[in-house]
Scaffold this active site. Structure first.
Site, PDB file in Angstrom:
ATOM      1  N   ASP A 139      -5.316   7.181   1.983  1.00 18.27           N
ATOM      2  CA  ASP A 139      -5.879   6.442   0.770  1.00 18.27           C
ATOM      3  C   ASP A 139      -6.534   5.224   1.053  1.00 18.27           C
ATOM      4  O   ASP A 139      -6.346   4.184   1.705  1.00 18.27           O
ATOM      5  CB  ASP A 139      -4.498   6.108   0.031  1.00 18.27           C
ATOM      6  CG  ASP A 139      -3.470   5.069   0.770  1.00 18.27           C
ATOM      7  OD1 ASP A 139      -2.605   4.482   0.306  1.00 18.27           O
ATOM      8  OD2 ASP A 139      -3.643   5.253   2.127  1.00 18.27           O
ATOM      9  N   GLY A 144       0.857  -1.181   0.007  1.00 13.78           N
ATOM     10  CA  GLY A 144       0.161   0.101  -0.140  1.00 13.78           C
ATOM     11  C   GLY A 144       0.839   1.206  -0.294  1.00 13.78           C
ATOM     12  O   GLY A 144       2.040   1.502  -0.563  1.00 13.78           O
ATOM     13  N   SER A 145       0.290   2.262   0.681  1.00 14.14           N
ATOM     14  CA  SER A 145       1.180   3.530   0.501  1.00 14.14           C
ATOM     15  C   SER A 145       2.475   3.524   1.189  1.00 14.14           C
ATOM     16  O   SER A 145       3.196   4.465   1.066  1.00 14.14           O
ATOM     17  CB  SER A 145       0.266   4.522   1.610  1.00 14.14           C
ATOM     18  OG  SER A 145      -0.931   4.612   0.744  1.00 14.14           O
ATOM     19  N   THR A 146       2.875   2.551   2.064  1.00 14.33           N
ATOM     20  CA  THR A 146       4.005   2.432   2.583  1.00 14.33           C
ATOM     21  C   THR A 146       5.220   2.447   1.615  1.00 14.33           C
ATOM     22  O   THR A 146       6.397   2.768   1.837  1.00 14.33           O
ATOM     23  CB  THR A 146       4.371   1.205   3.756  1.00 14.33           C
ATOM     24  OG1 THR A 146       4.215  -0.077   3.071  1.00 14.33           O
ATOM     25  CG2 THR A 146       3.425   1.351   4.804  1.00 14.33           C
TER      26      THR A 146
END
Lengths: 660, 372
Positions: A657, A346-348
Site C-alpha cells: 500500500d 500503516g498497514s501493520t
C-alpha cells in the site's frame, strides 16, 4: 622581721657614711614605702591570678560541655562512603554496565586564586587534554560554590604518584578515589541501559521526594535515562558511614567507626546482548527502531534505537562539543525511538483490526468483496485509493492481509464503529502505555470520538474540528490519520497475537539480585491479561500472517527461511501528497515514508516477535522486513549476517500500500 | 689522702656552685620548667628534638643565671648605663639597618647571629632606672621621674615603630614598675591612667590595621572566627574542653590535630590546659604565685635601693609575662606575642628569664655585703 629591718638599717647607717646622721630615718622611710608598694603589687598579682582562675573555671567547668562539643565537632567528621552501584548484565550474564574505582584529580575552584594558572601547572604533571579543559569549564559553570570538580579522571598510577610528590604546590587540588561506570558495549543497547551522570539540582529534587533510605551524600552520579534511571533505587545501594578523626586541615587521621556501604542490586536484563548487537548491525546506517519480545514471557530480547550514542561519554560529564553534536544532529541519536517514537502504524494495523472485526462479528473469515481499486464514501467524490490500480479482485480477510488490500479495510472501517474499534485495539495495548519498565514511554494515539473531542478541546478550535467524521474512520482503517503507535506497542501486540492472546507486560529487567544475600526477585512472571477472542479467530489471523511471509508482501525478505514465520508489512506516511502519486525518488529523504514490519517466528511455537521501524525507509517490505529476517535467523538459527540487512530495490511483486 | 682531697675539691666546687643560689626560688622555677618540658613534649607532637633543644637552652640559661647570681648587685649597677646606651644605639641601628622578618624590623644582623635588641632592653631598661634612682637616693624629686619617663619613652618608641607594640608595652611596663616601686606619687599614677584613657582615641588612630584588628577581635572573637579570632577561639575550645581533670597528657585533640596555632610557643598554655584541666591550671598559677612571692621576699629584704628596685621590677615582669600569656590564651587579654615563662619553647626567652632569676639570686646572696 622588725629586728632584722632595724639591724640592716643600722648597719647601713653606721657604715654607709655617705649620708649624715640627720638622714638616718630617710632610708628607713623609703624602705617602708617600698614595702608598701610591693604589698600593693602583690595584691594586684593576687587579684590578677584570681581573675585567671575564675576564667579557667568559667571555661573548664561552666562551659565545659559547650567546648567539649566544639572540640568533638572539630575533631570528628562523618564521611559518607558511596556504595557500589549494581552491575547490569544481559540475560546470559554478560556485563553491560559496571562500576569501577579510579583516581580523579579534582580542583576546588573556591580555594584557587588563579584557576587557569593552576590547570596549566597541573598539565606539567599529568596529561590534560583540551577536551578535559572544556569539560571542566562546563562543570565549573554548572557547579556550586564549594564543590570539588574533576579535571582529569582515571589517572594512571604513575600520574597519581607524580602529583602526590608535588601536592604541596597545589592547595585546593586533590586526588580522590571515585566510582565510575563503564559500558563495555558502548553504543550497543545504549537506549536500554541508559547512563549515569553528575547529580544536578533536578535530580536532588527527585532524591528529596524519596524516603530517607535514599542517601546520596557520598554519591555524585545518578541514573539519567534507561534502566539506569528507572531502576536507580535498586542499583544505588545504601551509603556507608565512616566516622573519622580529622586534623585542622580536614585530613583524616584515623577511623573511629565504620558502617560499610551496601552495594546496589544487580540487574539481569531480558536483553540478549548478542541478539541486540546483531539487530543493531542489521540496521546498518538506517535510522529506526526494533523491539523483539519473547511472546511467552514478555521478556524484551532486543530493544534497538538507531542511531545510538556512547553512554560512556556521559559518565564523567560530557564535553560541550559531543553534547552539541548529539543534541543537534538531525538523526536525533538521543531519541529513544521504540519508547518515544509514535508513528502511524500503516498497514501493520490491519491484522489487529481484522481480529477485532472477527471478535465483534462484523466480518467472517470468508466474507469477500470485489475490489475496484478504490473506496468512495456515499455522497462524496473523494476516492480513497488502493495501491494497486484496478484493485485486487475478489478479496476475503486472508487475502486482504496477505496482499495488504486497503479497500477491504476502508470497507471494514465503514462498517464498524470507531469506538468499538477503540475498545478492542485498546485491549491489545494501543493508545496507552504498555508499562515497559523504562521511564518516558509514550502512549501514542488510538483515536476515538472522545479522543478527538479532547484533542481539539481548546477555544482555538471550532465544534466541527471536534466532531468525528466517517472519513476519519476510513483513514484510521489503514493506520493513517490520527493513529500513531510506538514500536513497543506494536511489538507487544504482535507478541500477544503470537502467544495465543495471552499478554505479558513487556519488561527489560528480568530479575533483580541482591548483591549481598544473592536473593533474586523476578520481574513479571504472570500474564497481564488474555485477549477476549476465540482461538479460531486468532488462527485465521496467524495463518494470514504466515501467508504474508510465504507469498505476500513479506515473501521476498523471507525467501528460503528454514522456519515458518508470520509477518505484516506497513508503510507510515510522513508527508501528505494530497492525491498525488508517491514517487520516492522525487521527495526529500526525510519526508519519505517510514517502513514498518511486524513479525514472529517460528509460526507454530513462536519464540520471538518483533516490530521493526525504519525511518524514511519507504516500503516496509523493502527496508524493514529484511532486518526482521536477519534477527530471526540469528536468534533461531544462530546465523550471523555478514553485513547490514539488504534494502530491496525496485518494485516488488504484490507491492503493498501507498494509501490515500 | 688524695681521695680526701678530691672529696674536698668536690665539696668546695659544690659550695661554689650553690653558694649564691636561692634554693626556694630555684626549686620553684625548676618545677615550672619541668612541667614546661613535659607539656612541650606533647605540644611538639612528641618530638624529642624540641625537648632536647629546650634542654640545651636551659643549660645555657642556668649557666647565665649562675654567672649573674655571682655578680654583686653593685657590679650589675655599674653595667646599667653602658647596657642601656648600647641597647638604645642598637635599637637605632635596627631602625636604620634592621632585618625585616614578617613585616617587622626587629632584628639586627651581627654577621654570625641575628640579635633582637629589644630583648636586651627588657633587662637594660629596669637596670638603668634602678641605677639612676640609686644615684639619686634621698634626693628623688619630680624632675627625676620626668627624666625616668624619658629614659623609658626612648626605647619604647623605638620598639613601637619596628613595629612591635607588645614588646613596647612590656618595656614601658618594666620601666613603670621601677618608677612605681621608687615611690612615684599616687596622684601622678592616677593622673597618668586618666590621661592614658583620654588619649585612647588618639592612640587608636596611631595603631596599625593589624593591631586594631587584634583589639577588635579580642573584644569579639566571633567577628573573624577563621582569621585573627581563630587562635583565641581554638585556644578557648582547647582549654574549655579540658574540663576539670583534663584529657590527659598527649591526649589533647585540639593540640594534636593541629587546631591550635603556635601550640609549642605562645599558645602552649592551651595545650597544658587541655591536657591537665582546671586542676593543672590552678597548680600552675599557684606555682607562679609561689615564685612571685619568694621573689618579692627577696626584693623586700634587699639592702640597697638599686637591689630592691631591680628585684622588684624583675618580679613584676615575671608576673606580667605569666599573667599576660595565660590571659591572652584563655581569652581575657588581646593576643600579644608573650611567651609563658619557663614553659614556652624558645631559647632567648628562657635565657632572659633565668638572667632575671639570676639577678634576684644576686640580690638575695649579696644583701649582707653592702658595707664592704
Amino acid at each position: 622581721m622588725a629586728a632584722r629591718r632595724l639591724f640592716s638599717t643600722r648597719r647601713r647607717a653606721s657604715g654607709g657614711g655617705a649620708y649624715g646622721a640627720a638622714e638616718l630615718r630617710n632610708p628607713e622611710r623609703e624602705l617602708a614605702r617600698f614595702r608598701t608598694r610591693l604589698a600593693v603589687a602583690f595584691g594586684v598579682v593576687l587579684i590578677a591570678f584570681a581573675a585567671l582562675i575564675g576564667r579557667f573555671a568559667y571555661l573548664q567547668v561552666a562551659r565545659h560541655d559547650h567546648f567539649r562539643t566544639l572540640a568533638e565537632t572539630n575533631r570528628i567528621a562523618i564521611v559518607p562512603i558511596a556504595p557500589n552501584r549494581g552491575v547490569i548484565t544481559d540475560r546470559n550474564g554478560v556485563v553491560l554496565a559496571q562500576s569501577f574505582s579510579a583516581y580523579t584529580l579534582e580542583l576546588q575552584p573556591s580555594r584557587l586564586s588563579d584557576l587557569d594558572a593552576t590547570i596549566d601547572a597541573l598539565a606539567g604533571l599529568v596529561e590534560i587534554t583540551p577536551r578535559d579543559r572544556k569539560r571542566f569549564r562546563k562543570l565549573f559553570e554548572e557547579s556550586k560554590n564549594f564543590e570539588s570538580l574533576p579535571i582529569r579522571t582515571r589517572l594512571s598510577d604513575e600520574e597519581v604518584a607524580r602529583f602526590a610528590a608535588n601536592r604541596y604546590r597545589f592547595p585546593g587540588v586533590e586526588i580522590k578515589a571515585r566510582l565510575f561506570r563503564s559500558y563495555p558495549f558502548g553504543e550497543v543497547a545504549s537506549h536500554v541501559i541508559g547512563y549515569i551522570g553528575r547529580i544536578t539540582d533536578r535530580d536532588l529534587v527527585r532524591i528529596a521526594s524519596w524516603d530517607e533510605s535514599a542517601d546520596y551524600k557520598g554519591t555524585d552520579t545518578i541514573g539519567k535515562v534507561g534502566v539506569e534511571l528507572t531502576y536507580e533505587r535498586e542499583l544505588h545501594g545504601t551509603t556507608g558511614i565512616e566516622e573519622v578523626e580529622v586534623d585542622a586541615a580536614g585530613r583524616a587521621v584515623r577511623t573511629l567507626s565504620r558502617t560499610p556501604p551496601v552495594s546496589g542490586d544487580n540487574l539481569r536484563l531480558s536483553i540478549d546482548i548478542n541478539l541486540q548487537a546483531a539487530a543493531e548491525a542489521a540496521f546498518g546506517a538506517r535510522r529506526g527502531a526494533l523491539v523483539a519480545i519473547e511472546p511467552a514471557s514478555g521478556d524484551v530480547l532486543a530493544f534497538v534505537s538507531k542511531p545510538g550514542y556512547d553512554p560512556n561519554l556521559f559518565v564523567e560529564g560530557i564535553d560541550p562539543a559531543s553534547w552539541q553534536e548529539l543534541n543537534e544532529s538531525p538523526d536525533k541519536p538521543l531519541l529513544n525511538r521504540p519508547l518515544r517514537g509514535a508513528y502511524p502504524p500503516g498497514s501493520t494495523i490491519k491484522p489487529f483490526l481484522a481480529l477485532g472485526a472477527l471478535a465483534s462479528g462484523r466480518r467472517t473469515p470468508t466474507q469477500a468483496f470485489a475490489d475496484p481499486g478504490y473506496f468512495q464514501l456515499a455522497g462524496s467524490s473523494h476516492r480513497f485509493r488502493d495501491d494497486k490500480k484496478g484493485g485486487h479482485g475478489i478479496v476475503d480477510m486472508t487475502k486482504a492481509i496477505v496482499v495488504s488490500c486497503d479497500t477491504y479495510f476502508y470497507l471494514l472501517a465503514n462498517d464498524t464503529d470507531v469506538d468499538d474499534n477503540w475498545r478492542f485495539m485498546s485491549s491489545l495495548g494501543f493508545g496507552h502505555r504498555t508499562g515497559i519498565d523504562i521511564e518516558g514511554e509514550l502512549a501514542g494515539v488510538l483515536p476515538s470520538r472522545e479522543w478527538k473531542r479532547q484533542r481539539f478541546a481548546g477555544p482555538q478550535y471550532r465544534e466541527e474540528h471536534r466532531k468525528w467524521y466517517l472519513g476519519d474512520s476510513i483513514s484510521a482503517g489503514i493506520g493513517q490519520g490520527y493513529t500513531a503507535f510506538t514500536p513497543v506497542q506494536l511489538a507487544h501486540a504482535i507478541a500477544t497475537i503470537a502467544n495465543d492472546g495471552v499478554a505479558f507486560r513487556p519488561h527489560l529487567v528480568q530479575r533483580i539480585e541482591d548483591a549481598r544475600t544473592r536473593e533474586v526477585r523476578l520481574v513479571e512472571r504472570e500474564p497481564a491479561y488474555t485477549l477476549a477472542v476465540k482461538p479460531g479467530h486468532l488462527d485465521v489471523i496467524r495463518k494470514a500472517l504466515v501467508q504474508v511471509n510465504r507469498e505476500g508482501t513479506g515473501a521476498t525478505a523471507f525467501r528460503g527461511a528454514a522456519y515458518a514465520s508470520g509477518g505484516k508489512t506497513g508503510t507510515a506516511q510522513v508527508f501528505s501528497l494530497k492525491g498525488e502519486e508517491y514517487r520516492a525518488h522525487k521527495i526529500d529523504e526525510r519526508l519519505r515514508d517510514h517502513a514498518w514490519f511486524i513479525a514472529y517466528a517460528p509460526a507454530d511455537r513462536p519464540a520471538i516477535a518483533v516490530a521493526v521501524l525504519v525511518e524514511n525507509g519507504g516500503f516496509g517490505a523493502k527496508a524493514a522486513a529484511p532486518i526482521a529476517r536477519q534477527v530471526f535467523d540469528y536468534y533461531l538459527l544462530g546465523l550471523k549476517a555478514a553485513g547490514p540487512a539488504p534494502m530491496f530495490e525496485g518494485p516488488l511483486p504484490d507491492d503493498e500500500d501507498a494509501s490515500d | 689522702m688524695a681521695g680526701f682531697r678530691n672529696a674536698d675539691v668536690v665539696v668546695r666546687l659544690w659550695e661554689v656552685l650553690v653558694r649564691r643560689i636561692d634554693r626556694p626560688l630555684f626549686a620553684i622555677a625548676m618545677v615550672i620548667v619541668g612541667a614546661g618540658l613535659v607539656t612541650l613534649f606533647s605540644a611538639a607532637d612528641q618530638s624529642a628534638a624540641r625537648v632536647t633543644n629546650q634542654g640545651v637552652s636551659l643549660v645555657v640559661a642556668l649557666t647565665a643565671m649562675w654567672v649573674i647570681a655571682n655578680i654583686p648587685p653593685q657590679t650589675l649597677a655599674r653595667a646599667a648605663l653602658p647596657l642601656y646606651a648600647a641597647g638604645v644605639v642598637m635599637l637605632v641601628g635596627v631602625a636604620l639597618f634592621g632585618v625585616v622578618v614578617n613585616g617587622s624590623r626587629r632584628w639586627l644582623d651581627l654577621g654570625l647571629v641575628r640579635f633582637q635588641p629589644s630583648e636586651l632592653m627588657k633587662i637594660a631598661l629596669p637596670l638603668m632606672l634602678a641605677w639612676y634612682f640609686q644615684k639619686r637616693e634621698g634626693r628623688i624629686g619630680w624632675a627625676d621621674f620626668v627624666l625616668a619617663a624619658v629614659l623609658i619613652a626612648v626605647p619604647a618608641y623605638l620598639v613601637k615603630r619596628q613595629p612591635d607594640l607588645g614588646t613596647s608595652l612590656l618595656l614601658s611596663a618594666s620601666g613603670f614598675y621601677v618608677l612605681f616601686l621608687a615611690g612615684l606619687s599616687w596622684k601622678l599614677i592616677v593622673g597618668l591612667a586618666a590621661a592614658g584613657a583620654a588619649a585612647g582615641p588618639f592612640l587608636w588612630s596611631q595603631l596599625h590595621d593589624y593591631q586594631r584588628q587584634r583589639v577588635l577581635t579580642f573584644i569579639d572573637p566571633s567577628t573573624d572566627p577563621l582569621g585573627a579570632g581563630y587562635h583565641t577561639a581554638q585556644a578557648s575550645i582547647a582549654i574549655g574542653s579540658g574540663g576539670v581533670v583534663g584529657k590527659g597528657w598527649l591526649n589533647g585533640t585540639q593540640a594534636h590535630l593541629d587546631f591550635l596555632p603556635e601550640k609549642h610557643t605562645d599558645f602552649i598554655f592551651a595545650v597544658f590546659g587541655e591536657e591537665f584541666g582546671l586542676i593543672g591550671n590552678v597548680l600552675l598559677v599557684v606555682l607562679y604565685l609561689a615564685l612571685i612571692a619568694r621573689a618579692m621576699m627577696i626584693a623586700s629584704n634587699a639592702s640597697t635601693l638599686f637591689a630592691r628596685l631591680i628585684a622588684g621590677a624583675v618580679t613584676l615582669m615575671l608576673f606580667t609575662y605569666a599573667f599576660v600569656n595565660m590571659g591572652m590564651v584563655s581569652g581575657i587579654l588581646p593576643v600579644v606575642g608573650v611567651p609563658l615563662p619557663f614553659v614556652s619553647y624558645g631559647g632567648t626567652a628562657m635565657v632572659s628569664l633565668f638572667i632575671g632569676i639570676g639577678i634576684l639570686m644576686s640580690v638575695q646572696a649579696h644583701r649582707k655585703l653592702v658595707t664592704t
